[in-house]
Each structure stands twice: as structure tokens, then as C-alpha cells.
Design a protein around this motif. Structure first.
Motif, PDB file in Angstrom:
ATOM      1  N   ALA A 136      12.849  -4.345 -22.264  1.00  9.12           N
ATOM      2  CA  ALA A 136      12.294  -3.364 -21.326  1.00  9.12           C
ATOM      3  C   ALA A 136      10.775  -3.473 -21.339  1.00  9.12           C
ATOM      4  O   ALA A 136      10.115  -3.084 -22.312  1.00  9.12           O
ATOM      5  CB  ALA A 136      12.734  -1.954 -21.715  1.00  9.12           C
ATOM      6  N   ASP A 137      10.207  -4.002 -20.264  1.00  7.86           N
ATOM      7  CA  ASP A 137       8.755  -4.159 -20.211  1.00  7.86           C
ATOM      8  C   ASP A 137       8.050  -2.823 -20.019  1.00  7.86           C
ATOM      9  O   ASP A 137       6.965  -2.605 -20.566  1.00  7.86           O
ATOM     10  CB  ASP A 137       8.379  -5.121 -19.082  1.00  7.86           C
ATOM     11  N   GLY A 138       8.619  -1.930 -19.199  1.00  9.01           N
ATOM     12  CA  GLY A 138       8.068  -0.592 -19.043  1.00  9.01           C
ATOM     13  C   GLY A 138       6.717  -0.523 -18.373  1.00  9.01           C
ATOM     14  O   GLY A 138       5.970   0.433 -18.576  1.00  9.01           O
ATOM     15  N   LEU A 139       6.381  -1.525 -17.558  1.00 10.41           N
ATOM     16  CA  LEU A 139       5.055  -1.545 -16.944  1.00 10.41           C
ATOM     17  C   LEU A 139       5.124  -1.432 -15.420  1.00 10.41           C
ATOM     18  O   LEU A 139       4.342  -2.060 -14.698  1.00 10.41           O
ATOM     19  CB  LEU A 139       4.306  -2.823 -17.352  1.00 10.41           C
ATOM     20  N   HIS A 140       6.077  -0.625 -14.954  1.00 11.59           N
ATOM     21  CA  HIS A 140       6.101  -0.267 -13.538  1.00 11.59           C
ATOM     22  C   HIS A 140       5.047   0.808 -13.341  1.00 11.59           C
ATOM     23  O   HIS A 140       5.259   1.984 -13.643  1.00 11.59           O
ATOM     24  CB  HIS A 140       7.488   0.234 -13.134  1.00 11.59           C
ATOM     25  N   LEU A 141       3.875   0.403 -12.848  1.00 13.64           N
ATOM     26  CA  LEU A 141       2.718   1.295 -12.771  1.00 13.64           C
ATOM     27  C   LEU A 141       2.447   1.612 -11.305  1.00 13.64           C
ATOM     28  O   LEU A 141       1.611   0.981 -10.645  1.00 13.64           O
ATOM     29  CB  LEU A 141       1.496   0.632 -13.408  1.00 13.64           C
ATOM     30  N   ALA A 142       3.162   2.614 -10.791  1.00 12.55           N
ATOM     31  CA  ALA A 142       3.082   2.954  -9.367  1.00 12.55           C
ATOM     32  C   ALA A 142       2.254   4.199  -9.106  1.00 12.55           C
ATOM     33  O   ALA A 142       2.249   4.719  -7.986  1.00 12.55           O
ATOM     34  CB  ALA A 142       4.491   3.139  -8.805  1.00 12.55           C
ATOM     35  N   GLN A 143       1.536   4.695 -10.102  1.00  9.22           N
ATOM     36  CA  GLN A 143       0.713   5.886  -9.919  1.00  9.22           C
ATOM     37  C   GLN A 143      -0.419   5.590  -8.933  1.00  9.22           C
ATOM     38  O   GLN A 143      -0.859   4.441  -8.788  1.00  9.22           O
ATOM     39  CB  GLN A 143       0.130   6.338 -11.257  1.00  9.22           C
ATOM     40  N   SER A 144      -0.920   6.625  -8.299  1.00 14.01           N
ATOM     41  CA  SER A 144      -1.939   6.444  -7.262  1.00 14.01           C
ATOM     42  C   SER A 144      -3.340   6.258  -7.825  1.00 14.01           C
ATOM     43  O   SER A 144      -4.193   5.638  -7.188  1.00 14.01           O
ATOM     44  CB  SER A 144      -1.936   7.646  -6.301  1.00 14.01           C
ATOM     45  N   GLN A 145      -3.591   6.784  -9.029  1.00 15.79           N
ATOM     46  CA  GLN A 145      -4.934   6.738  -9.600  1.00 15.79           C
ATOM     47  C   GLN A 145      -5.052   5.662 -10.679  1.00 15.79           C
ATOM     48  O   GLN A 145      -4.148   5.512 -11.515  1.00 15.79           O
ATOM     49  CB  GLN A 145      -5.309   8.092 -10.197  1.00 15.79           C
ATOM     50  N   PRO A 146      -6.178   4.937 -10.708  1.00 14.86           N
ATOM     51  CA  PRO A 146      -6.355   3.889 -11.730  1.00 14.86           C
ATOM     52  C   PRO A 146      -6.224   4.410 -13.155  1.00 14.86           C
ATOM     53  O   PRO A 146      -5.621   3.741 -14.004  1.00 14.86           O
ATOM     54  CB  PRO A 146      -7.770   3.372 -11.448  1.00 14.86           C
ATOM     55  N   TRP A 147      -6.777   5.581 -13.440  1.00 17.93           N
ATOM     56  CA  TRP A 147      -6.725   6.084 -14.807  1.00 17.93           C
ATOM     57  C   TRP A 147      -5.302   6.407 -15.234  1.00 17.93           C
ATOM     58  O   TRP A 147      -4.944   6.237 -16.412  1.00 17.93           O
ATOM     59  CB  TRP A 147      -7.632   7.313 -14.972  1.00 17.93           C
ATOM     60  N   GLU A 148      -4.460   6.829 -14.278  1.00 19.40           N
ATOM     61  CA  GLU A 148      -3.059   7.099 -14.604  1.00 19.40           C
ATOM     62  C   GLU A 148      -2.308   5.803 -14.918  1.00 19.40           C
ATOM     63  O   GLU A 148      -1.514   5.743 -15.860  1.00 19.40           O
ATOM     64  CB  GLU A 148      -2.385   7.822 -13.437  1.00 19.40           C
ATOM     65  N   ARG A 200       4.207  -3.384  -9.918  1.00 21.26           N
ATOM     66  CA  ARG A 200       5.558  -2.927  -9.603  1.00 21.26           C
ATOM     67  C   ARG A 200       6.598  -3.857 -10.226  1.00 21.26           C
ATOM     68  O   ARG A 200       6.463  -5.077 -10.201  1.00 21.26           O
ATOM     69  CB  ARG A 200       5.758  -2.839  -8.094  1.00 21.26           C
ATOM     70  N   GLU A 201       7.629  -3.223 -10.792  1.00 18.99           N
ATOM     71  CA  GLU A 201       8.709  -3.973 -11.437  1.00 18.99           C
ATOM     72  C   GLU A 201       9.929  -4.054 -10.527  1.00 18.99           C
ATOM     73  O   GLU A 201      10.404  -3.037 -10.017  1.00 18.99           O
ATOM     74  CB  GLU A 201       9.108  -3.305 -12.752  1.00 18.99           C
ATOM     75  N   VAL A 202      10.433  -5.260 -10.344  1.00 16.37           N
ATOM     76  CA  VAL A 202      11.729  -5.469  -9.700  1.00 16.37           C
ATOM     77  C   VAL A 202      12.787  -5.260 -10.777  1.00 16.37           C
ATOM     78  O   VAL A 202      12.751  -5.920 -11.823  1.00 16.37           O
ATOM     79  CB  VAL A 202      11.824  -6.888  -9.119  1.00 16.37           C
ATOM     80  N   PRO A 203      13.723  -4.346 -10.605  1.00 17.34           N
ATOM     81  CA  PRO A 203      14.626  -3.988 -11.696  1.00 17.34           C
ATOM     82  C   PRO A 203      15.578  -5.103 -12.122  1.00 17.34           C
ATOM     83  O   PRO A 203      16.044  -5.111 -13.260  1.00 17.34           O
ATOM     84  CB  PRO A 203      15.399  -2.784 -11.146  1.00 17.34           C
ATOM     85  N   ASP A 204      15.882  -6.039 -11.246  1.00 13.09           N
ATOM     86  CA  ASP A 204      16.795  -7.126 -11.618  1.00 13.09           C
ATOM     87  C   ASP A 204      16.172  -7.992 -12.707  1.00 13.09           C
ATOM     88  O   ASP A 204      14.974  -8.302 -12.671  1.00 13.09           O
ATOM     89  CB  ASP A 204      17.114  -7.994 -10.401  1.00 13.09           C
ATOM     90  N   ARG A 205      16.978  -8.418 -13.655  1.00 12.23           N
ATOM     91  CA  ARG A 205      16.476  -9.262 -14.754  1.00 12.23           C
ATOM     92  C   ARG A 205      16.532 -10.724 -14.299  1.00 12.23           C
ATOM     93  O   ARG A 205      17.570 -11.378 -14.372  1.00 12.23           O
ATOM     94  CB  ARG A 205      17.302  -9.031 -16.019  1.00 12.23           C
ATOM     95  N   LEU A 206      15.380 -11.209 -13.869  1.00 10.29           N
ATOM     96  CA  LEU A 206      15.291 -12.538 -13.275  1.00 10.29           C
ATOM     97  C   LEU A 206      14.363 -13.470 -14.051  1.00 10.29           C
ATOM     98  O   LEU A 206      14.199 -14.631 -13.669  1.00 10.29           O
ATOM     99  CB  LEU A 206      14.786 -12.420 -11.828  1.00 10.29           C
ATOM    100  N   PHE A 207      13.768 -12.952 -15.130  1.00  9.92           N
ATOM    101  CA  PHE A 207      12.825 -13.729 -15.932  1.00  9.92           C
ATOM    102  C   PHE A 207      13.439 -13.967 -17.311  1.00  9.92           C
ATOM    103  O   PHE A 207      13.873 -13.023 -17.978  1.00  9.92           O
ATOM    104  CB  PHE A 207      11.504 -12.969 -16.070  1.00  9.92           C
TER     105      PHE A 207
END
Length: 315
Positions: A136-148, A200-207
Motif C-alpha cells: 500500500a503506497d498510500g500516496l493518493h494526494l488529491a487535496q486542493s492545497q499544497p500544504w495538505e 493520483r493513484e490508480v487503484p489497480d495493482r499494475l506495477f
């Protein structure tokens, strides 16, 4: 030649064991509008013979063969400089990608113009390509603000697999320092991309990432040897790699253009999350030692070198 939409940059040094399988997985993609630039950094094994054979069969492959080993950082970065595509993807010489990896990541970027990088889920494999486990990489960073986004990155980052996602070439060139002569500079690179826009993370495990053999070997070497791996002409310095990453990211944030208040807020959010995560990791390690437990195999390599750069895989 028409300009391809995507450039794939593959740095390699003595990669004859897995390079053919890696190239096959790239050439089997259902998205075909790409150029594949392979930077060989003065390999001494049979890598170049394999590369020439593939290049003769597929005109999308461009070989850049160096007669002198100038280090991993140079080999990674020259591929970005040479790229013609509006999108760019680094590829390690021993990893694999599923046939839909490129199309899935590119579709994600097309749907989200505010995103600067898209990557797919990871499965860890061994030298034979056998599955070890999902990660689980956990780096889907879709927040609007850079600091978030940067706060979540600092709290969640572990293995820097998203470095091998599909990114916007112009952002890589203008908003990041790419790979520097620090074994953990992929952490700095991803932090800079997170500030620049959504990841953004694509949920399918392709890597499919190999995590044994050469991909974990540098952790056993001293600081001087690791520094020479990335840049043979640069000294190791006195600052520990992850402290240098922390300092580099904060310096980069605070010296960027723009209003000072947002920059200070971003640096503060990053520093707080980074410190909290490091304290949690240190506590976990202390508890393991107290219990007399030993983490073996892959878990040992992650626990003892959790911040080891993914760029240590190939020059």
C-alpha cells in the motif's frame, strides 16, 4: 519523426539479468504512443548486446550509451533532459508493468488536469518474478492545497514507488530538482511534485517492483560508496541522508517564489508530519528490540533502511 505523447526513460547499469523482461513488459503496453530512451551507464556485462537487439526490432527505442560511468543521478536526469513527450515515466531496469499501466495512468491525468503525476498500485516480487505481497503506497494526494498534500506525503511515504508513475514533463523540469547525489533524493522529488500539484493513484495493482537482490543492495554499503554510486565525483558529505532530505525540502519550500505565509505554512505542515512519523518509526523499532524480535527477509530491509532510495536500483 512525430513527437510522441510519452517518453519512458530507463536508466541501467549491468542489468543483463532482468533487462529483457523489463523491456518486454514496456513494449507490450496497450498505449503505444511513446519513445523509450535507455541510458546505459557504461555497463560491463551483456546489457548492451540485449539493448541493441531490442533497438533493432523496435524503432521506438533510443539508446544513449555512455563510455564512462557518471553516476545514477546523472543517468536518471539526462533522460528527462532528452525527453520529447509531454509526459514522462522513469522505468527501473528490473521492474515490470502490466499491459494497461501506461493507459491507466495517462487516463487518470487526462481526467484530472490539476494532477502532475499518476501511478498504479504496487505488488512486490522477488528475483524470479514471484509475488511476495501487495504494498500500500498510500500516496493518493488529491487535496486542493499544497500544504495538505505535503503533510500527507510526509506522514505516509515509505517506498517511493510513485517515482515510477507517469508525470508531466514540464513540471518535472521546472518545479523539481530531479534526482540529486543523495540516495534518498527520490523522497525530495516526490515532495516537490506534491507541492506542484495532485498525485493520483490508480487503484489497480499494475506495477511489479523487485525488492531483493540488487534493488536492496546499497543499504549494506558505507556512505562514501553510496555517494559514489550516485555521483563518482562528489564526496559523501557529513549530513545523514534523511536529514539532508528534510533540510533540502524545507529549503526548497521556503525559497520558492510566491507569498511567504503559504510557504511557511507548507514547511511547518511538512516538518510536523515528518517529525511525528519518524518518532513513530523509532518507537516501533525500540519495541521490536525490547521484545527481542528480529524482522527477517524483506521486512528487515524495510525496517533497517526504510528511507533507502528507489533510485539505488539502477544507474
Amino acid at each position: 519523426m512525430s513527437t510522441p505523447r510519452l517518453t519512458i526513460g530507463l536508466p541501467v547499469y549491468n542489468g543483463e539479468v532482468h533487462i529483457a523482461e523489463t523491456l518486454e513488459s514496456i513494449l507490450a503496453q496497450d498505449f503505444t504512443d511513446f519513445e523509450l530512451i535507455v541510458g546505459d551507464n557504461a555497463s560491463t556485462d551483456g546489457t548492451r548486446d540485449i539493448l541493441r537487439d531490442f533497438a533493432a526490432r523496435d524503432e521506438r527505442i533510443i539508446l544513449k550509451l555512455s563510455d564512462e560511468n557518471l553516476g545514477a543521478a546523472w543517468n536518471y536526469n539526462r533522460l528527462v533532459t532528452a525527453a520529447r513527450g509531454e509526459l514522462f515515466k522513469w522505468a527501473a531496469a528490473d521492474d515490470l508493468i502490466a499491459p494497461t499501466y501506461l493507459s491507466s495512468c495517462i487516463n487518470e491525468l487526462d481526467r484530472h488536469p490539476e494532477a502532475v503525476l499518476a501511478y498504479a498500485g504496487t505488488t512486490l516480487i522477488d528475483d524470479r518474478g514471484v509475488r511476495i505481497r501487495d504494498h500500500a503506497d498510500g500516496l493518493h494526494l488529491a487535496q486542493s492545497q499544497p500544504w495538505e498534500r505535503l503533510r500527507q506525503f510526509a506522514a505516509k511515504r515509505w517506498l517511493c514507488n510513485p517515482c515510477f508513475g507517469v508525470a508531466r514533463t514540464a513540471v518535472m523540469r521546472s518545479d523539481t530538482t530531479l534526482i540529486t547525489a543523495n540516495r534518498s533524493s527520490d523522497v525530495t522529488f516526490l515532495a516537490q511534485m506534491a507541492v506542484a500539484g495532485q498525485i493520483r493513484e490508480v487503484p489497480d495493482r499494475l506495477f511489479y517492483r523487485r525488492v531483493v537482490g540488487e534493488s536492496a543492495s546499497l543499504g549494506a554499503h558505507n556512505r562514501r560508496a553510496v555517494a559514489a554510486f550516485f555521483d563518482p565525483h562528489r564526496s559523501a558529505g557529513v549530513m545523514p541522508p534523511m536529514l539532508r532530505v528534510f533540510v533540502d525540502i524545507n529549503r526548497w519550500i521556503l525559497t520558492r517564489r510566491g507569498a511567504i505565509v503559504p510557504r511557511v505554512r507548507t514547511a511547518a505542515a511538512f516538518s510536523a508530519a515528518w517529525t511525528k512519523r519518524n518518532a513513530g518509526v523509532a518507537l516501533w523499532r525500540a519495541r521490536r528490540r525490547t521484545r527481542g524480535g528480529a524482522v527477517r527477509g524483506f521486512y528487515a530491509s524495510v525496517a533497517t533502511a526504510s528511507d533507502q532510495s528507489r533510485t539505488e536500483v539502477a544507474r
